[in-house]
Design an enzyme around this catalytic site. Structure first.
Site, PDB file in Angstrom:
ATOM      1  N   ASN A  50       0.876  -1.173   0.000  1.00  0.00           N
ATOM      2  CA  ASN A  50       0.000   0.000   0.000  1.00  0.00           C
ATOM      3  C   ASN A  50       0.914   1.224   0.000  1.00  0.00           C
ATOM      4  OD1 ASN A  50      -1.769   2.051   0.487  1.00  0.00           O
ATOM      5  ND2 ASN A  50      -2.731   1.108   2.294  1.00  0.00           N
ATOM      6  N   LYS A  61       3.262   0.810   3.204  1.00  0.00           N
ATOM      7  CA  LYS A  61       2.998  -0.300   4.121  1.00  0.00           C
ATOM      8  C   LYS A  61       3.068  -1.609   3.347  1.00  0.00           C
ATOM      9  CE  LYS A  61      -0.171   2.406   6.908  1.00  0.00           C
ATOM     10  NZ  LYS A  61      -1.512   2.873   6.696  1.00  0.00           N
ATOM     11  N   ARG A  81      -2.489  -2.035  -3.538  1.00  0.00           N
ATOM     12  CA  ARG A  81      -3.705  -1.263  -3.335  1.00  0.00           C
ATOM     13  C   ARG A  81      -3.659  -0.060  -4.280  1.00  0.00           C
ATOM     14  NH1 ARG A  81      -5.113   3.228   0.997  1.00  0.00           N
ATOM     15  NH2 ARG A  81      -7.296   3.408   0.496  1.00  0.00           N
ATOM     16  N   HIS A 120     -13.160   2.668  -0.156  1.00  0.00           N
ATOM     17  CA  HIS A 120     -13.197   1.623   0.887  1.00  0.00           C
ATOM     18  C   HIS A 120     -13.824   0.320   0.363  1.00  0.00           C
ATOM     19  CE1 HIS A 120     -13.412   5.009   4.140  1.00  0.00           C
ATOM     20  NE2 HIS A 120     -12.157   4.619   3.973  1.00  0.00           N
ATOM     21  N   ASN A 157     -10.843   7.031  10.338  1.00  0.00           N
ATOM     22  CA  ASN A 157     -10.588   8.448  10.158  1.00  0.00           C
ATOM     23  C   ASN A 157     -11.310   8.923   8.892  1.00  0.00           C
ATOM     24  OD1 ASN A 157      -9.465  10.823  10.922  1.00  0.00           O
ATOM     25  ND2 ASN A 157      -7.609  10.478   9.712  1.00  0.00           N
ATOM     26  N   GLY A 158     -11.161   8.136   7.830  1.00  0.00           N
ATOM     27  CA  GLY A 158     -12.055   8.270   6.676  1.00  0.00           C
ATOM     28  C   GLY A 158     -13.207   7.317   6.934  1.00  0.00           C
ATOM     29  N   ARG A 180     -12.787  15.584   7.444  1.00  0.00           N
ATOM     30  CA  ARG A 180     -13.549  15.957   6.242  1.00  0.00           C
ATOM     31  C   ARG A 180     -14.976  16.343   6.613  1.00  0.00           C
ATOM     32  NH1 ARG A 180     -11.682  10.648   3.726  1.00  0.00           N
ATOM     33  NH2 ARG A 180      -9.656  11.148   2.839  1.00  0.00           N
ATOM     34  N   ASP A 210      -9.366  12.789  16.353  1.00  0.00           N
ATOM     35  CA  ASP A 210      -9.377  11.424  16.867  1.00  0.00           C
ATOM     36  C   ASP A 210     -10.496  11.268  17.894  1.00  0.00           C
ATOM     37  OD1 ASP A 210      -8.809   9.022  18.373  1.00  0.00           O
ATOM     38  OD2 ASP A 210      -6.849   9.050  17.393  1.00  0.00           O
ATOM     39  N   ARG A 261     -10.987   9.153  20.076  1.00  0.00           N
ATOM     40  CA  ARG A 261     -10.578   8.812  21.449  1.00  0.00           C
ATOM     41  C   ARG A 261     -10.435  10.080  22.270  1.00  0.00           C
ATOM     42  NH1 ARG A 261      -6.335   4.674  19.009  1.00  0.00           N
ATOM     43  NH2 ARG A 261      -6.473   6.318  17.462  1.00  0.00           N
ATOM     44  N   LEU A 313     -12.966   3.196  14.458  1.00  0.00           N
ATOM     45  CA  LEU A 313     -14.056   3.571  15.353  1.00  0.00           C
ATOM     46  C   LEU A 313     -15.127   2.479  15.425  1.00  0.00           C
ATOM     47  CD1 LEU A 313     -15.039   6.134  16.902  1.00  0.00           C
ATOM     48  CD2 LEU A 313     -15.846   7.007  14.729  1.00  0.00           C
ATOM     49  N   GLU A 330     -14.799  -0.707  14.963  1.00  0.00           N
ATOM     50  CA  GLU A 330     -14.338  -1.919  15.642  1.00  0.00           C
ATOM     51  C   GLU A 330     -14.150  -1.703  17.134  1.00  0.00           C
ATOM     52  OE1 GLU A 330     -10.712  -3.153  13.636  1.00  0.00           O
ATOM     53  OE2 GLU A 330     -11.724  -2.967  11.700  1.00  0.00           O
ATOM     54  N   ASN A 331     -13.797  -0.459  17.496  1.00  0.00           N
ATOM     55  CA  ASN A 331     -13.355  -0.224  18.882  1.00  0.00           C
ATOM     56  C   ASN A 331     -14.301   0.559  19.784  1.00  0.00           C
ATOM     57  OD1 ASN A 331     -10.584  -1.364  18.823  1.00  0.00           O
ATOM     58  ND2 ASN A 331     -10.361   0.115  17.169  1.00  0.00           N
ATOM     59  N   GLU A 369      -8.143  -5.348   4.697  1.00  0.00           N
ATOM     60  CA  GLU A 369      -8.007  -5.030   3.278  1.00  0.00           C
ATOM     61  C   GLU A 369      -6.802  -5.734   2.670  1.00  0.00           C
ATOM     62  OE1 GLU A 369      -8.624  -1.080   4.922  1.00  0.00           O
ATOM     63  OE2 GLU A 369      -9.331  -0.473   2.942  1.00  0.00           O
TER      64      GLU A 369
HETATM   65  P1  ADP Z   1      -7.812   5.284   8.835  1.00  0.00           P
HETATM   66  O1  ADP Z   1      -7.345   3.926   8.347  1.00  0.00           O
HETATM   67  O2  ADP Z   1      -8.960   5.841   8.057  1.00  0.00           O
HETATM   68  O3  ADP Z   1      -6.729   6.280   9.089  1.00  0.00           O
HETATM   69  P2  ADP Z   1      -8.613   3.820  11.186  1.00  0.00           P
HETATM   70  O4  ADP Z   1      -9.532   2.822  10.623  1.00  0.00           O
HETATM   71  O5  ADP Z   1      -7.299   3.368  11.706  1.00  0.00           O
HETATM   72  O6  ADP Z   1      -8.440   5.061  10.247  1.00  0.00           O
HETATM   73  O7  ADP Z   1      -9.370   4.575  12.368  1.00  0.00           O
HETATM   74  C1  ADP Z   1      -8.754   5.570  13.088  1.00  0.00           C
HETATM   75  C2  ADP Z   1      -9.777   6.227  13.965  1.00  0.00           C
HETATM   76  O8  ADP Z   1     -10.447   5.244  14.755  1.00  0.00           O
HETATM   77  C3  ADP Z   1      -9.126   7.161  14.977  1.00  0.00           C
HETATM   78  O9  ADP Z   1      -9.007   8.438  14.461  1.00  0.00           O
HETATM   79  C4  ADP Z   1     -10.123   7.121  16.086  1.00  0.00           C
HETATM   80  O10 ADP Z   1     -11.038   8.168  15.879  1.00  0.00           O
HETATM   81  C5  ADP Z   1     -10.854   5.829  15.967  1.00  0.00           C
HETATM   82  N1  ADP Z   1     -10.568   4.902  17.072  1.00  0.00           N
HETATM   83  C6  ADP Z   1      -9.626   3.948  17.134  1.00  0.00           C
HETATM   84  N2  ADP Z   1      -9.690   3.309  18.338  1.00  0.00           N
HETATM   85  C7  ADP Z   1     -10.700   3.876  19.024  1.00  0.00           C
HETATM   86  C8  ADP Z   1     -11.280   3.673  20.309  1.00  0.00           C
HETATM   87  N3  ADP Z   1     -10.827   2.748  21.132  1.00  0.00           N
HETATM   88  N4  ADP Z   1     -12.299   4.443  20.663  1.00  0.00           N
HETATM   89  C9  ADP Z   1     -12.763   5.398  19.838  1.00  0.00           C
HETATM   90  N5  ADP Z   1     -12.269   5.636  18.626  1.00  0.00           N
HETATM   91  C10 ADP Z   1     -11.262   4.892  18.219  1.00  0.00           C
END
Ligand code: ADP
Length: 406
Positions: A14, A21, A98, A187, A218-219, A248, A290, A292, A339, A341-342, A391
């Site tokens: 990627n 990566k 990718r 995506h 993030n996206g 965005r 972010d 978090r 977001l 997943e977590n 992915e």
């Molecule tokens: P990308 O690949 O688009 O850069 P990711 O899929 O890695 O993004 O997601 C990153 C975003 O996920 C972070 O900016 C954050 O907002 C969110 N995130 C990750 N872990 C957590 C968590 N434990 N709680 C809340 N949000 C989280």
């Protein structure tokens, strides 16, 4: 497929503008043998961080002037006698890349040849930030390993199946003909991966399922997937359309843009920067992109952080409603990416008060992260799943499939 193909090791790349990566998969068991990232290509303080699945992480700091040097470094470490995972590059059967934008040219992954390279270059206009570094990664591999088959896997390809009335915008048709202005969606590899996983987890053929996939990173984007085919998705001509994201804006009245250009006297670049980098959760909260940080601050009473969370969940909910409508129902709602997943908080907020659509989540089951889980109640008509996206595996699988037929 011959015996040889069973031993396939696939390198997945990627390639971004200043970072690259990689992962190596053993396709016999789809296990990751090593992964890593080259950072700050062409900049001061460049490095490679290599993590073999067995063994410890290894970091190299050195000058990495371009993508060719970055790929060479990756290949050296992969075959290094102390930190490597292969004896020689002969063990690598193929490379999967990718590629962000396939435009209207690609409905699926392809073996890269001269014609494909030409099409990729023609699509640069559609993704000026993303496609050029993707192409650089491919060209670097071609130069170093001219004999290895390379496959392009496109973020847009999964959405190729959208009907015209879904992808066309309500502007004069000649601008579609002249500039290919339409919704493409992104995506796609992630939406496809999680929808296929959902079908496997639920042991139901994908042809029988109506799925909404929520890729919330993030996206962020949603896809409406009917019978395994994307019929609509929230990102558009560029990744700016749709949900409000980390930085965005997502959907806004387009007239806001010309209004602001006049008021602020912005250039095209400043306008793009405003919409892509200064808006979204960052712009609303005023503290971070972010979630978090935003959740932390909201917990401490920071009003605009709470507003960012409320707005994000609200927009996702609106898209779920509209995709329910266009599919005339829903069987599975999937959450994926950072977001999705977590964050149990965000999932709960999105799913709150959706009983009318048959969506009910179990708040105990929802208290999960980063693993596959069903979080709906036993009585929920719609199954709600958390599925970590992958992915890279999807790219490796497509590469394997294509190369096996050669
Ligand atoms: P990308 O690949 O688009 O850069 P990711 O899929 O890695 O993004 O997601 C990153 C975003 O996920 C972070 O900016 C954050 O907002 C969110 N995130 C990750 N872990 C957590 C968590 N434990 N709680 C809340 N949000 C989280």
């Amino acid at each position: 497929m011959g015996v040889r193909s069973k031993k396939m090791k696939i390198l997945v790349i990627n390639s971004g503008s200043s970072s690259l990566k990689y992962q190596v998969f053993d396709m016999e068991n789809e296990k990751v043998l090593a992964k890593g990232v080259v950072d700050r290509i062409g900049l001061e303080g460049a490095s490679l961080c290599h993590s073999p699945s067995k063994g410890s992480r290894h970091i190299i700091t050195t000058e990495i002037k371009d993508h060719e040097k970055a790929i060479q470094l990756v290949l050296d470490i992969l075959s290094d006698k102390d930190h490597g995972i292969i004896k020689s590059l002969d063990e690598l059967e193929a490379i999967g890349h990718r590629v962000v934008h396939g435009g209207e040219d690609f409905s699926g992954s392809v073996l890269i040849n001269e014609e494909v390279m030409e099409a990729l270059k023609n699509n640069i206009e559609l993704a000026p930030l993303h496609n050029p570094p993707n192409i650089m990664g491919i060209e670097a591999c071609k130069k170093i390993m001219p004999e290895k088959p390379q496959v392009g896997v496109f973020d847009t390809a999964f959405h190729y199946t959208m009907p015209e009335y879904a992808y066309i915008y309500g502007i004069p048709y000649e601008y579609y003909q002249k500039y290919k202005i339409r919704k493409y969606g992104f995506h796609g590899t992630s939406h496809q991966y999680v929808s296929e996983r959902a079908s496997a987890i639920l042991n139901t053929p994908i042809e029988e399922l109506k799925i909404i996939s929520c890729h919330l990173g993030n996206g962020a984007s949603l896809a409406a997937i009917k019978g395994g085919k994307s019929i609509d998705t929230s990102m558009g001509f560029t990744p700016l359309e749709g949900l409000m994201m980390g930085t965005r804006s997502g959907d806004i009245d387009p007239a806001v843009v010309s209004f602001l250009i006049e008021k602020e006297n912005w250039t095209k670049e400043e306008t793009n920067e405003f919409l892509n980098k200064r808006s979204g959760a960052l712009g609303l909260s005023g503290i971070s992109s972010d979630f978090r940080d935003i959740q932390d601050q909201a917990g401490k009473g920071h009003v605009r952080s709470q507003l960012a969370i409320d707005r994000f969940a609200y927009v996702v909910k609106k898209y779920i409603g509209s995709y329910f409508a266009i599919m005339n129902g829903l069987d599975v709602l999937v959450f994926t990416a950072g977001l999705g997943e977590n964050s149990s908080v965000m999932r709960a907020k999105i799913c709150q008060d959706l009983e009318a659509l048959g969506i009910e989540i179990d708040y105990d089951k929802n208290f999960t992260r980063a693993i596959e889980a069903e979080i709906s109640t036993n009585t929920s008509k719609v199954k709600v799943l958390v599925i970590p996206t992958n992915e890279e595996l999807m790219i490796a699988r497509d590469t394997y499939k294509i190369v096996s037929k050669l």
